[in-house]
Design a protein around this motif. Structure first.
Motif, PDB file in Angstrom:
ATOM      1  N   MET A 119       0.853  -1.170   0.000  1.00  0.00           N
ATOM      2  CA  MET A 119       0.000   0.000   0.000  1.00  0.00           C
ATOM      3  C   MET A 119       0.901   1.236   0.000  1.00  0.00           C
ATOM      4  SD  MET A 119      -3.000   1.191   2.686  1.00  0.00           S
ATOM      5  CE  MET A 119      -3.872  -0.343   2.532  1.00  0.00           C
ATOM      6  N   ALA A 120       0.567   2.180  -0.854  1.00  0.00           N
ATOM      7  CA  ALA A 120       1.341   3.416  -0.948  1.00  0.00           C
ATOM      8  C   ALA A 120       0.972   4.356   0.192  1.00  0.00           C
ATOM      9  CB  ALA A 120       1.071   4.098  -2.281  1.00  0.00           C
ATOM     10  N   THR A 121       1.899   5.205   0.534  1.00  0.00           N
ATOM     11  CA  THR A 121       1.679   6.203   1.581  1.00  0.00           C
ATOM     12  C   THR A 121       1.683   7.583   0.954  1.00  0.00           C
ATOM     13  OG1 THR A 121       2.770   4.820   3.216  1.00  0.00           O
ATOM     14  CG2 THR A 121       2.597   7.159   3.725  1.00  0.00           C
ATOM     15  N   MET A 122       0.774   8.439   1.438  1.00  0.00           N
ATOM     16  CA  MET A 122       0.703   9.815   0.970  1.00  0.00           C
ATOM     17  C   MET A 122       0.537  10.712   2.183  1.00  0.00           C
ATOM     18  SD  MET A 122      -2.178  11.557  -1.492  1.00  0.00           S
ATOM     19  CE  MET A 122      -1.633  10.770  -2.990  1.00  0.00           C
ATOM     20  N   ASN A 123       1.352  11.719   2.273  1.00  0.00           N
ATOM     21  CA  ASN A 123       1.234  12.686   3.371  1.00  0.00           C
ATOM     22  C   ASN A 123       0.566  13.945   2.840  1.00  0.00           C
ATOM     23  OD1 ASN A 123       2.650  11.122   5.320  1.00  0.00           O
ATOM     24  ND2 ASN A 123       4.533  11.616   4.231  1.00  0.00           N
ATOM     25  N   ILE A 124      -0.350  14.496   3.626  1.00  0.00           N
ATOM     26  CA  ILE A 124      -1.017  15.730   3.229  1.00  0.00           C
ATOM     27  C   ILE A 124      -0.942  16.729   4.374  1.00  0.00           C
ATOM     28  CG2 ILE A 124      -2.591  14.594   1.618  1.00  0.00           C
ATOM     29  CD1 ILE A 124      -4.770  14.854   3.755  1.00  0.00           C
ATOM     30  N   SER A 125      -0.986  17.988   4.012  1.00  0.00           N
ATOM     31  CA  SER A 125      -1.011  19.054   5.011  1.00  0.00           C
ATOM     32  C   SER A 125      -2.406  19.654   5.028  1.00  0.00           C
ATOM     33  CB  SER A 125      -0.001  20.146   4.649  1.00  0.00           C
ATOM     34  OG  SER A 125       1.301  19.616   4.659  1.00  0.00           O
ATOM     35  N   LEU A 126      -2.917  19.865   6.231  1.00  0.00           N
ATOM     36  CA  LEU A 126      -4.261  20.412   6.390  1.00  0.00           C
ATOM     37  C   LEU A 126      -4.237  21.567   7.370  1.00  0.00           C
ATOM     38  CD1 LEU A 126      -6.247  17.089   6.937  1.00  0.00           C
ATOM     39  CD2 LEU A 126      -6.246  18.469   4.872  1.00  0.00           C
ATOM     40  N   PRO A 127      -5.109  22.539   7.160  1.00  0.00           N
ATOM     41  CA  PRO A 127      -5.274  23.567   8.184  1.00  0.00           C
ATOM     42  C   PRO A 127      -5.849  22.915   9.449  1.00  0.00           C
ATOM     43  CG  PRO A 127      -6.412  24.188   6.141  1.00  0.00           C
ATOM     44  CD  PRO A 127      -5.938  22.785   5.985  1.00  0.00           C
ATOM     45  N   ASP A 128      -5.607  23.541  10.567  1.00  0.00           N
ATOM     46  CA  ASP A 128      -6.053  22.976  11.847  1.00  0.00           C
ATOM     47  C   ASP A 128      -7.544  22.678  11.884  1.00  0.00           C
ATOM     48  OD1 ASP A 128      -3.492  23.021  12.858  1.00  0.00           O
ATOM     49  OD2 ASP A 128      -3.742  24.962  13.855  1.00  0.00           O
ATOM     50  N   ASP A 129      -8.361  23.562  11.307  1.00  0.00           N
ATOM     51  CA  ASP A 129      -9.808  23.332  11.376  1.00  0.00           C
ATOM     52  C   ASP A 129     -10.217  22.086  10.596  1.00  0.00           C
ATOM     53  OD1 ASP A 129      -9.215  24.787   8.986  1.00  0.00           O
ATOM     54  OD2 ASP A 129     -11.299  25.446   8.838  1.00  0.00           O
ATOM     55  N   LEU A 130      -9.554  21.801   9.474  1.00  0.00           N
ATOM     56  CA  LEU A 130      -9.873  20.574   8.736  1.00  0.00           C
ATOM     57  C   LEU A 130      -9.376  19.338   9.479  1.00  0.00           C
ATOM     58  CD1 LEU A 130      -9.274  21.505   4.986  1.00  0.00           C
ATOM     59  CD2 LEU A 130     -11.427  21.315   6.231  1.00  0.00           C
ATOM     60  N   LYS A 131      -8.233  19.425  10.098  1.00  0.00           N
ATOM     61  CA  LYS A 131      -7.730  18.307  10.907  1.00  0.00           C
ATOM     62  C   LYS A 131      -8.699  18.001  12.042  1.00  0.00           C
ATOM     63  CE  LYS A 131      -4.631  15.454  12.814  1.00  0.00           C
ATOM     64  NZ  LYS A 131      -5.401  14.588  13.647  1.00  0.00           N
ATOM     65  N   GLU A 132      -9.189  19.038  12.697  1.00  0.00           N
ATOM     66  CA  GLU A 132     -10.172  18.846  13.774  1.00  0.00           C
ATOM     67  C   GLU A 132     -11.456  18.222  13.239  1.00  0.00           C
ATOM     68  OE1 GLU A 132     -10.685  22.643  15.668  1.00  0.00           O
ATOM     69  OE2 GLU A 132      -8.537  22.767  16.174  1.00  0.00           O
ATOM     70  N   PHE A 133     -11.888  18.676  12.062  1.00  0.00           N
ATOM     71  CA  PHE A 133     -13.088  18.111  11.458  1.00  0.00           C
ATOM     72  C   PHE A 133     -12.904  16.620  11.182  1.00  0.00           C
ATOM     73  CE2 PHE A 133     -15.478  16.856   7.658  1.00  0.00           C
ATOM     74  CZ  PHE A 133     -16.769  17.086   8.105  1.00  0.00           C
ATOM     75  N   ILE A 134     -11.770  16.248  10.615  1.00  0.00           N
ATOM     76  CA  ILE A 134     -11.496  14.837  10.330  1.00  0.00           C
ATOM     77  C   ILE A 134     -11.471  14.036  11.614  1.00  0.00           C
ATOM     78  CG2 ILE A 134      -9.729  13.221   9.499  1.00  0.00           C
ATOM     79  CD1 ILE A 134      -9.142  15.299   7.284  1.00  0.00           C
ATOM     80  N   ASP A 135     -10.811  14.543  12.624  1.00  0.00           N
ATOM     81  CA  ASP A 135     -10.775  13.844  13.914  1.00  0.00           C
ATOM     82  C   ASP A 135     -12.189  13.638  14.462  1.00  0.00           C
ATOM     83  OD1 ASP A 135      -8.014  13.697  13.792  1.00  0.00           O
ATOM     84  OD2 ASP A 135      -7.702  15.436  15.111  1.00  0.00           O
ATOM     85  N   GLN A 136     -13.023  14.638  14.320  1.00  0.00           N
ATOM     86  CA  GLN A 136     -14.403  14.541  14.777  1.00  0.00           C
ATOM     87  C   GLN A 136     -15.163  13.478  13.984  1.00  0.00           C
ATOM     88  OE1 GLN A 136     -16.585  18.176  14.207  1.00  0.00           O
ATOM     89  NE2 GLN A 136     -18.374  17.453  15.340  1.00  0.00           N
ATOM     90  N   GLN A 137     -14.976  13.457  12.660  1.00  0.00           N
ATOM     91  CA  GLN A 137     -15.651  12.461  11.828  1.00  0.00           C
ATOM     92  C   GLN A 137     -15.200  11.045  12.179  1.00  0.00           C
ATOM     93  OE1 GLN A 137     -18.226  13.192   9.618  1.00  0.00           O
ATOM     94  NE2 GLN A 137     -17.949  15.065  10.805  1.00  0.00           N
ATOM     95  N   VAL A 138     -13.928  10.885  12.465  1.00  0.00           N
ATOM     96  CA  VAL A 138     -13.400   9.578  12.856  1.00  0.00           C
ATOM     97  C   VAL A 138     -14.086   9.114  14.133  1.00  0.00           C
ATOM     98  CG1 VAL A 138     -11.333   8.366  13.696  1.00  0.00           C
ATOM     99  CG2 VAL A 138     -11.181   9.849  11.679  1.00  0.00           C
ATOM    100  N   ALA A 139     -14.172   9.994  15.101  1.00  0.00           N
ATOM    101  CA  ALA A 139     -14.774   9.637  16.393  1.00  0.00           C
ATOM    102  C   ALA A 139     -16.270   9.370  16.269  1.00  0.00           C
ATOM    103  CB  ALA A 139     -14.524  10.754  17.403  1.00  0.00           C
ATOM    104  N   GLU A 140     -16.966  10.170  15.499  1.00  0.00           N
ATOM    105  CA  GLU A 140     -18.425  10.063  15.415  1.00  0.00           C
ATOM    106  C   GLU A 140     -18.901   8.937  14.497  1.00  0.00           C
ATOM    107  OE1 GLU A 140     -19.960  13.857  14.240  1.00  0.00           O
ATOM    108  OE2 GLU A 140     -19.348  14.823  16.124  1.00  0.00           O
ATOM    109  N   ASN A 141     -18.055   8.511  13.578  1.00  0.00           N
ATOM    110  CA  ASN A 141     -18.492   7.539  12.577  1.00  0.00           C
ATOM    111  C   ASN A 141     -17.762   6.207  12.671  1.00  0.00           C
ATOM    112  OD1 ASN A 141     -20.488   9.126  10.960  1.00  0.00           O
ATOM    113  ND2 ASN A 141     -18.736  10.499  10.875  1.00  0.00           N
ATOM    114  N   SER A 142     -17.177   5.941  13.800  1.00  0.00           N
ATOM    115  CA  SER A 142     -16.570   4.640  14.087  1.00  0.00           C
ATOM    116  C   SER A 142     -15.443   4.245  13.140  1.00  0.00           C
ATOM    117  CB  SER A 142     -17.635   3.536  14.110  1.00  0.00           C
ATOM    118  OG  SER A 142     -18.610   3.834  15.072  1.00  0.00           O
ATOM    119  N   PHE A 143     -14.725   5.225  12.608  1.00  0.00           N
ATOM    120  CA  PHE A 143     -13.519   4.893  11.859  1.00  0.00           C
ATOM    121  C   PHE A 143     -12.406   4.654  12.872  1.00  0.00           C
ATOM    122  CE2 PHE A 143     -15.919   7.391   8.747  1.00  0.00           C
ATOM    123  CZ  PHE A 143     -15.831   6.557   7.631  1.00  0.00           C
ATOM    124  N   MET A 144     -11.497   3.781  12.528  1.00  0.00           N
ATOM    125  CA  MET A 144     -10.392   3.486  13.438  1.00  0.00           C
ATOM    126  C   MET A 144      -9.308   4.565  13.376  1.00  0.00           C
ATOM    127  SD  MET A 144     -11.408   0.817  14.964  1.00  0.00           S
ATOM    128  CE  MET A 144      -9.954   0.265  15.815  1.00  0.00           C
TER     129      MET A 144
END
Length: 81
Positions: A1-26
């Motif tokens: 599997m290939a790896t890709m690194n991305i840079s995100l503004p803090d608000d998008l990182k927080e949004f992703i973290d929230q989606q992970v927690a709320e939608n049962s992603f690991m």
């Protein structure tokens, strides 16, 4: 599997973290992969629709069309039976 690194503004990182927690992603990677898979499926569907639209003249798929298909099936069943 290939790896890709991305840079995100803090608000998008927080949004992703929230989606992970709320939608049962690991992990956030799992969440991003699901988004990419959905977008990939949409792109494939669009391509299929465009291919279909450019494939030539169409026939109306109304009740008459489906009734003729049913009648052909009935005739085939009679012949086989």
């Amino acid at each position: 599997m290939a790896t890709m690194n991305i840079s995100l503004p803090d608000d998008l990182k927080e949004f992703i973290d929230q989606q992970v927690a709320e939608n049962s992603f690991m992990t956030s990677s799992e969440y991003i992969r699901s988004l990419v898979r959905k977008e990939h499926a949409v792109a494939k569907l669009r391509a299929m629709v465009l291919e279909g639209m450019s494939s030539g003249p169409t026939i109306p798929m109304d009740e008459t069309y489906f009734e003729s298909k049913r009648e052909r099936l009935r005739q085939a069943v009679k012949k086989a039976g």
